[in-house]
Write an enzyme that holds these catalytic residues in place. Structure first.
Site, PDB file in Angstrom:
ATOM      1  N   HIS A  99      25.237  23.547  44.778  1.00 47.52           N
ATOM      2  CA  HIS A  99      24.734  23.056  46.051  1.00 47.52           C
ATOM      3  C   HIS A  99      24.068  21.690  45.902  1.00 47.52           C
ATOM      4  O   HIS A  99      23.037  21.422  46.509  1.00 47.52           O
ATOM      5  CB  HIS A  99      23.770  24.079  46.655  1.00 47.52           C
ATOM      6  CG  HIS A  99      24.401  25.411  46.897  1.00 47.52           C
ATOM      7  ND1 HIS A  99      25.222  25.669  47.970  1.00 47.52           N
ATOM      8  CD2 HIS A  99      24.355  26.548  46.163  1.00 47.52           C
ATOM      9  CE1 HIS A  99      25.643  26.915  47.904  1.00 47.52           C
ATOM     10  NE2 HIS A  99      25.134  27.475  46.817  1.00 47.52           N
ATOM     11  N   GLU A 123      10.720  24.896  32.732  1.00 48.64           N
ATOM     12  CA  GLU A 123       9.799  24.536  31.663  1.00 48.64           C
ATOM     13  C   GLU A 123      10.468  23.640  30.628  1.00 48.64           C
ATOM     14  O   GLU A 123       9.865  22.679  30.138  1.00 48.64           O
ATOM     15  CB  GLU A 123       9.249  25.798  30.998  1.00 48.64           C
ATOM     16  CG  GLU A 123       8.349  25.569  29.811  1.00 48.64           C
ATOM     17  CD  GLU A 123       7.077  24.794  30.121  1.00 48.64           C
ATOM     18  OE1 GLU A 123       6.394  24.372  29.160  1.00 48.64           O
ATOM     19  OE2 GLU A 123       6.756  24.599  31.322  1.00 48.64           O
ATOM     20  N   ASN A 138     -16.616  11.818  34.794  1.00 49.12           N
ATOM     21  CA  ASN A 138     -15.309  12.438  35.009  1.00 49.12           C
ATOM     22  C   ASN A 138     -15.283  12.985  36.424  1.00 49.12           C
ATOM     23  O   ASN A 138     -16.263  13.582  36.874  1.00 49.12           O
ATOM     24  CB  ASN A 138     -15.082  13.609  34.038  1.00 49.12           C
ATOM     25  CG  ASN A 138     -15.002  13.171  32.599  1.00 49.12           C
ATOM     26  OD1 ASN A 138     -14.878  11.993  32.297  1.00 49.12           O
ATOM     27  ND2 ASN A 138     -15.080  14.124  31.686  1.00 49.12           N
ATOM     28  N   GLY A 139     -14.171  12.813  37.118  1.00 52.06           N
ATOM     29  CA  GLY A 139     -14.070  13.328  38.482  1.00 52.06           C
ATOM     30  C   GLY A 139     -13.795  12.216  39.470  1.00 52.06           C
ATOM     31  O   GLY A 139     -13.406  11.103  39.099  1.00 52.06           O
ATOM     32  N   GLU A 197       7.989  15.237  29.998  1.00 52.21           N
ATOM     33  CA  GLU A 197       6.620  14.921  29.607  1.00 52.21           C
ATOM     34  C   GLU A 197       6.543  14.047  28.363  1.00 52.21           C
ATOM     35  O   GLU A 197       5.748  13.110  28.306  1.00 52.21           O
ATOM     36  CB  GLU A 197       5.850  16.225  29.324  1.00 52.21           C
ATOM     37  CG  GLU A 197       5.421  16.991  30.560  1.00 52.21           C
ATOM     38  CD  GLU A 197       4.679  18.257  30.188  1.00 52.21           C
ATOM     39  OE1 GLU A 197       3.661  18.546  30.837  1.00 52.21           O
ATOM     40  OE2 GLU A 197       5.089  18.961  29.255  1.00 52.21           O
ATOM     41  N   CYS A 257     -10.036  12.513  30.919  1.00 47.75           N
ATOM     42  CA  CYS A 257     -11.314  11.860  30.660  1.00 47.75           C
ATOM     43  C   CYS A 257     -12.149  12.694  29.703  1.00 47.75           C
ATOM     44  O   CYS A 257     -12.152  13.915  29.748  1.00 47.75           O
ATOM     45  CB  CYS A 257     -12.112  11.614  31.926  1.00 47.75           C
ATOM     46  SG  CYS A 257     -11.344  10.511  33.119  1.00 47.75           S
ATOM     47  N   LYS A 271       9.183  19.850  29.704  1.00 47.61           N
ATOM     48  CA  LYS A 271       8.822  19.407  28.353  1.00 47.61           C
ATOM     49  C   LYS A 271       9.537  18.101  28.002  1.00 47.61           C
ATOM     50  O   LYS A 271       8.939  17.187  27.434  1.00 47.61           O
ATOM     51  CB  LYS A 271       9.183  20.488  27.324  1.00 47.61           C
ATOM     52  CG  LYS A 271       8.229  21.641  27.290  1.00 47.61           C
ATOM     53  CD  LYS A 271       6.873  21.218  26.741  1.00 47.61           C
ATOM     54  CE  LYS A 271       5.756  22.022  27.347  1.00 47.61           C
ATOM     55  NZ  LYS A 271       5.474  21.836  28.747  1.00 47.61           N
ATOM     56  N   ARG A 304      -6.996  14.836  25.292  1.00 52.94           N
ATOM     57  CA  ARG A 304      -7.110  15.071  26.729  1.00 52.94           C
ATOM     58  C   ARG A 304      -6.330  14.045  27.550  1.00 52.94           C
ATOM     59  O   ARG A 304      -6.089  14.249  28.734  1.00 52.94           O
ATOM     60  CB  ARG A 304      -8.588  15.051  27.143  1.00 52.94           C
ATOM     61  CG  ARG A 304      -9.387  16.202  26.563  1.00 52.94           C
ATOM     62  CD  ARG A 304     -10.864  16.035  26.806  1.00 52.94           C
ATOM     63  NE  ARG A 304     -11.225  16.177  28.197  1.00 52.94           N
ATOM     64  CZ  ARG A 304     -11.580  17.321  28.773  1.00 52.94           C
ATOM     65  NH1 ARG A 304     -11.601  18.419  28.068  1.00 52.94           N
ATOM     66  NH2 ARG A 304     -11.912  17.368  30.048  1.00 52.94           N
ATOM     67  N   LYS A 333      -4.575  16.400  29.378  1.00 49.01           N
ATOM     68  CA  LYS A 333      -4.512  17.803  28.997  1.00 49.01           C
ATOM     69  C   LYS A 333      -5.134  18.709  30.044  1.00 49.01           C
ATOM     70  O   LYS A 333      -4.585  19.726  30.410  1.00 49.01           O
ATOM     71  CB  LYS A 333      -5.227  17.995  27.645  1.00 49.01           C
ATOM     72  CG  LYS A 333      -5.144  19.421  27.105  1.00 49.01           C
ATOM     73  CD  LYS A 333      -3.721  19.813  26.782  1.00 49.01           C
ATOM     74  CE  LYS A 333      -3.611  21.212  26.230  1.00 49.01           C
ATOM     75  NZ  LYS A 333      -2.209  21.632  26.121  1.00 49.01           N
ATOM     76  N   TRP A 361      -9.209   8.298  32.087  1.00 50.78           N
ATOM     77  CA  TRP A 361      -7.867   8.445  32.650  1.00 50.78           C
ATOM     78  C   TRP A 361      -7.943   7.879  34.060  1.00 50.78           C
ATOM     79  O   TRP A 361      -8.649   8.406  34.913  1.00 50.78           O
ATOM     80  CB  TRP A 361      -7.476   9.924  32.666  1.00 50.78           C
ATOM     81  CG  TRP A 361      -6.061  10.215  33.060  1.00 50.78           C
ATOM     82  CD1 TRP A 361      -4.962  10.183  32.250  1.00 50.78           C
ATOM     83  CD2 TRP A 361      -5.596  10.628  34.352  1.00 50.78           C
ATOM     84  NE1 TRP A 361      -3.841  10.548  32.966  1.00 50.78           N
ATOM     85  CE2 TRP A 361      -4.197  10.818  34.257  1.00 50.78           C
ATOM     86  CE3 TRP A 361      -6.218  10.844  35.584  1.00 50.78           C
ATOM     87  CZ2 TRP A 361      -3.422  11.228  35.339  1.00 50.78           C
ATOM     88  CZ3 TRP A 361      -5.440  11.248  36.670  1.00 50.78           C
ATOM     89  CH2 TRP A 361      -4.066  11.427  36.544  1.00 50.78           C
TER      90      TRP A 361
END
Length: 612
Positions: A508, A485, A100-101, A492, A2, A489, A27, A607, A74
């Site tokens: 396993h 990571e 926002n929130g 995402e 947001c 990526k 963002r 973001k 968002w």
């Protein structure tokens, strides 16, 4: 997550607000809207999708008004559609509010307001704020907007960064924060409100960051900061030390690619002035903890979310190997709701690119409440975490606009290495070992340049992997977090399912997935566990798996087994993640581009995650 921008001054606000929203696109958002105060009314325009949809709706002649607010949303409560987009208004359309929130008691407030005759149009939690302010303004005929906003905020539970405009005070914006970043930007005869300095850098670099529980009254020629009980506060003005050029793409197709290619310089900036080769140690002026106090630390907890959590894992390995301090890594979202065992001899390190990650901030606050020392590793100067911890390390990596973190990750690893060096030299790490680490850190930017020069090679491999449905990433030791990571990526930005695993754990369970359609990425530099990883590669090849191996330059052993290989220069084991992650960043980027994905703004992601 947001974005908020507001303007009040002599200029027409609409164009400035849209420009600010575009600066906040990175963002992550799914709808956008704008509200302007003009001619005794509040005019609101909003639309689902990107800001371009809103611009098209507005047309060539933008609505008039010298004061206004705008928002990118968002979605949390309610689908991303026109009705749920911000700004939200009261019943009479005399005020507009962006938020926002999350308002946690929105359900109860909504029910009570509806019983008192308020009509709700959206599914959002935010709309209750607009109606609360409306109700208080109606009760207080001579009351001010700031009094009504403060009264409304006393009734809500949760987090917020808000901006409000109303016809009663047409040149005024009232802004407030609790748990969601907000600032006042100071111009000449005009002022701004924003959730991020990047929204206003074209007009001013002088900003005042609001702290939790503060409320701002912003007019063209003045601003005042109060607490929620109307006590005025003196606040320092901060000068933002980066400019618009640093948040432009610099000729690259995407911000993500620019930021990947920025990493030699971002690492230099992270390390600059901090390495002391002669003493084999590091200088960290921002820790605010002296050597005697650091020697009292008998346990380290690193807490973070997402990519920062992966860097924390690498930091844990570093601390235990070089500094010999028991260390553990916690998901911030779990740490805050457990009953964690920390005391005055525990050092809790919170890692966050934005410095605003809600869960990480809450974890640090809980640690402080229990008596622990807290440090922050953050990239954004003046962010909430930076202001609330006992001390910390700024990454100095520069603005990171792409939602998928790249240069912040490698700068976090470098900063953790510097902190480890400091802690190690106070304990068991010899001066010779310290000098070795210092020299290796100093060489890193040049080695990173060598790896990034292999981008065309990675691009060719991406062409062959772009149609994969599932990818497995495997590594051991320091490169197990790199496997996590690399998989993150790819997930995402390309939307391909990927999993990171410790290479030995493949047997396993995940080995059942491997066939000739399943690419398996091994991170296998010549480190202490290299031979063990070679055995794991053999196991994958025996089952028909296709192997891409990230290996040390000159490695001929894995070259015979791997279908594709990417070489990285040799460095100390503890620093290999800085080099081995680079091909994985490039691989994810090139695959996503070929699949036609929105690389810089992946769907559903934000973001800066300022909600739980």
């Amino acid at each position: 997550m947001c974005g908020i921008v507001g303007y009040t001054g002599p200029r027409q606000a609409a164009a400035l607000l849209l420009e600010g929203l575009k600066r906040l696109e990175y963002r992550g958002y799914d709808s956008a809207g704008i509200a302007l105060v003009a001619d005794g009314r509040v005019e609101v325009h909003k639309a689902p999708g990107k800001i371009g949809v809103l611009e098209k709706q507005l047309g060539k002649t933008l609505p008039a008004g010298h004061a206004g607010i705008a928002h990118t949303r968002w979605a949390t409560h309610g689908a991303p559609n026109t009705v749920n987009a911000h700004p939200h208004t009261d019943c009479g359309g005399t005020l507009a509010l962006v938020h926002n929130g999350i308002i946690e008691n929105a359900g109860a407030l909504r029910t009570a307001l509806a019983q008192r005759g308020h009509v709700f149009r959206s599914e959002t939690d935010t709309e209750v704020l607009a109606h609360l302010v409306e109700e208080l303004l109606a009760k207080q005929a001579g009351g001010t907007l700031v009094e009504a906003v403060a009264g409304a905020l006393h009734q809500v539970e949760g987090t917020y960064g808000i901006a409000v405009v109303a016809t009663r005070e047409p040149d005024t914006i009232v802004a407030a924060r609790r748990g969601s970043p907000l600032l006042v930007a100071i111009g000449t005869g005009e002022n701004f409100v924003a959730s991020d300095a990047s929204a206003v850098l074209a007009h001013t670099r002088s900003v005042v960051y609001l702290d939790d529980g503060e409320i701002a009254i912003v007019r063209p020629a003045e601003y005042r900061i109060l607490d929620l009980d109307s006590v005025e506060k003196e606040k320092a003005v901060t000068r933002v030390d980066w400019d618009l050029a640093t948040i432009e793409r610099g000729g690259h197709a995407h911000f993500m690619l620019k930021e990947i290619m920025d990493q030699p310089e971002s690492l230099r900036d992270t390390l600059r002035g901090r390495l002391l080769e002669e003493e084999g140690t590091a200088r960290l002026g921002g820790l605010n903890i002296d050597d005697e106090q650091l020697l009292q630390v008998n346990r380290i907890v690193l807490t973070a979310c997402g990519t920062s959590w992966h860097s924390a894992l690498i930091g844990e390995y570093m601390m235990e190997e070089l500094a010999r301090i028991p260390s553990e890594v916690e998901y911030a979202s779990e740490f805050r709701y457990r009953n964690p065992i920390v005391d005055e001899r525990t050092l809790v390190v919170g890692i966050s690119q934005s410095g605003e990650t809600a869960d990480t901030l809450a974890a640090l606050r809980e640690a402080k409440r229990r008596g622990a020392r807290t440090l922050g590793l953050v990239n954004v100067v003046g962010s909430t975490i930076a202001r609330e911890v006992d001390g910390g390390i700024y990454l100095h990596a520069g603005p990171e606009i792409g939602v998928a973190s790249t240069k912040a990750f490698t700068s976090q690893i470098a900063a953790l290495a510097v902190l480890t060096l400091k802690m190690g030299r106070l304990r068991a790490l010899s001066i010779l070992q310290g000098r070795e680490v210092v020299r290796a850190l100093g060489r890193l930017p040049e080695l990173v340049e060598r790896v990034l020069a292999k981008a065309p090679e990675v691009e060719r491999i991406a062409e062959r992997m772009m149609r994969a449905q599932n990818v497995l990433y495997l590594g051991r030791g320091y490169n197990f977090p790199v496997a996590l990571e690399g998989a993150l990526k790819l997930k995402e930005i390309s939307y391909i399912h990927a999993e990171g695993y410790p290479a030995a754990e493949m047997k396993h369970g995940p080995i059942a997935l491997i066939d000739d359609l399943m690419p398996v990425v091994f991170i296998a530099p010549k480190d202490a566990v290299y031979q063990k990883v070679v055995s794991n590669v053999e196991e994958v090849k025996a089952r028909g798996g296709r192997v891409l191996a990230v290996v040390t330059e000159g490695d001929s052993g894995l070259a015979k087994l791997a279908d594709h290989k990417i070489e990285v220069p040799e460095t100390l084991d503890v620093l290999t993640p800085v080099l081995t992650v680079l091909p994985l960043q490039l691989l994810a980027y090139y695959i996503a581009v070929r699949r036609g994905c929105n690389v810089d703004q992946p769907r559903n992601l934000a973001k800066s995650v300022t909600v739980e």
